[in-house]
Design a protein around this motif. Structure first.
Motif: not given
Ligand code: PLP
Length: 408
Positions: A106-109, A185-187, A217-219, A251-256, A262-264
């Motif tokens: 995921g984007g987390t990693g 941007h979150n949130p 750059n967190d997208i 980059f994260s496929i979680s939202k996309s 699936l953690r990718c």
């Molecule tokens: N970055 C932001 C701003 C997020 O809100 C999240 C998830 O909520 C993530 C990254 C990472 O998400 P994931 O690890 O599921 O890809």
């Protein structure tokens, strides 16, 4: 006797989101779903009130050969096809820089490994004042301090605050690592304009004359931008970075792909010089091998099959939900304006965040729960997750919140 290393912070995680999600579920069980507004969940829900799982994604995944699903990935940096497809999808032809890509959970990693491998313990990570909570947690886990830049001034991105924060951090350390969560941007749902990005890049180039700069750059939410593919145009500005700036796109496929579980994802490393991206790749690849070894083969294969054979079908299905999200947020923002309910500048994305100090936010958040309206309290505000609220629950919500605010 201490089993955990002395430097580890032992304070348990306080997860505000899950605790409130539980309260909302309890209220739904007690009063019925119609009587409750559950604006807590940060995943995309359909108009039927259930999680969206895109057909094209899960039909493709289920069509993958069992032996492929069972196998290890081809390499610790990810499958070659996945790497090529991530590059094509994310950069969309905008980059003329040297590039390396590592698949991540995921984007987390992607964000986590970019932080961990660029700053020494005791150094400072720069993050937005209002931000996804995991950034601060990642800093804590790596024994880093955080410095926060203010996000807005006069309804626009506060570039001056970002500059001031960077200058202060540069006085005490030899390097800059900063996070910009953009677009969507979150949130708050803000996205920087092209001019704002230009100013950021030109400032970081100045900083890089004395300090190497790593821009993360967190997208994560880019594919829910209302500008669709044009949401990537700002990446042209990355071509102007100096030799001493590296950009790590998370980059994260979680939202996309509506595939949170699936953690990718991937980290895309960009720089002017081959040596810079190569050095980062070598270290991140080793960390990947040491921590998670390799990434979900089925998720990478699914992404590649869609990008290579079903991109139009995917975009059509996704854009239906992007349009739905826009309808929800347009309605909320319009009604908020009519009701005089104040929120941070919103442009696009999953959430709108009400703008107030922490004391007021704590009171209003509780008062809203007393009226069966569940939201998430964030730093300096209240997050309304319109991504998971059907239109009929959005309609009238801003007025209801304003009425509770007036009584609080
Ligand atoms: N970055 C932001 C701003 C997020 O809100 C999240 C998830 O909520 C993530 C990254 C990472 O998400 P994931 O690890 O599921 O890809």
């Amino acid at each position: 006797m201490a089993f955990i290393k002395d430097s580890a912070n032992r304070t348990p995680i306080v997860d505000n989101v899950f605790a409130i999600v539980e309260k909302a579920k309890k209220a739904e069980a007690e009063f019925g779903k119609d009587a409750v507004v559950n604006a807590t969940i940060g995943s995309l829900y359909g108009e039927d009130g259930t999680l969206v799982a895109m057909d094209v994604v899960y039909d493709t995944l289920k069509g993958i050969d069992n032996k492929k699903l069972a196998a290890y990935a081809a390499s610790f940096v990810g499958n070659p096809a996945f790497i090529k497809d991530v590059s094509g999808w994310v950069l969309n032809g905008h980059s003329r820089l040297c590039e390396e890509i590592i698949a991540t959970p995921g984007g987390t990693g992607a964000v986590g490994m970019s932080i961990e491998n660029t700053l020494e313990p005791g150094q400072t990570l720069i993050i937005p004042e209002i931000a996804w909570g995991s950034y601060a947690l990642m800093a804590q886990m790596n024994n880093l301090e955080v410095a926060r830049y203010n996000l807005f001034r006069d309804g626009k991105f506060d570039v001056e605050s970002l500059k001031e924060t960077c200058r202060k951090v540069m006085e005490k350390q030899d390097k800059l690592t900063l996070i910009i969560n953009d677009p969507c941007h979150n949130p708050t749902g803000y996205s920087l304009s092209d001019e704002e990005w230009k100013e950021v890049i030109s400032f970081l180039n100045e900083c890089s004359k004395t300090h190497p700069v790593i821009l993360i750059n967190d997208i994560a939410y880019i594919d829910f931008s209302y500008r669709k593919k044009q949401a990537r145009d700002y990446m042209e500005n990355f071509n102007d970075i100096s030799d001493d700036v590296v950009v790590c796109i998370a980059f994260s496929i979680s939202k996309s792909m509506t595939s949170y579980g699936l953690r990718c994802g991937a980290v895309i490393i960009l720089a002017q010089k081959e040596e810079a991206v190569h050095e980062m790749k070598v270290v991140l690849e080793k960390q990947a091998r040491a921590i998670w070894s390799n990434i979900n083969n089925g998720a990478m294969e699914m992404f590649s099959q869609i990008m290579e054979n079903k991109a139009d079908e995917y975009e059509k299905e996704k854009d239906y939900y992007v349009d739905l999200l826009k309808q929800r947020t347009d309605l909320f923002v319009k009604e908020a304006k009519e009701a005089g309910l104040s929120h941070y500048p919103y442009k696009e994305g999953f959430f709108v965040t009400l703008d107030m100090d922490n004391e007021k936010a704590a009171k209003l958040h509780q008062a809203l729960m007393d009226e069966n309206i569940f939201t998430v309290k964030v730093n300096k505000g209240i997050r309304v997750a319109l991504c998971s609220l059907p239109l009929d629950k959005v309609r009238g919500l801003a007025r209801k919140i304003k009425d509770v605010e007036l009584k609080t």
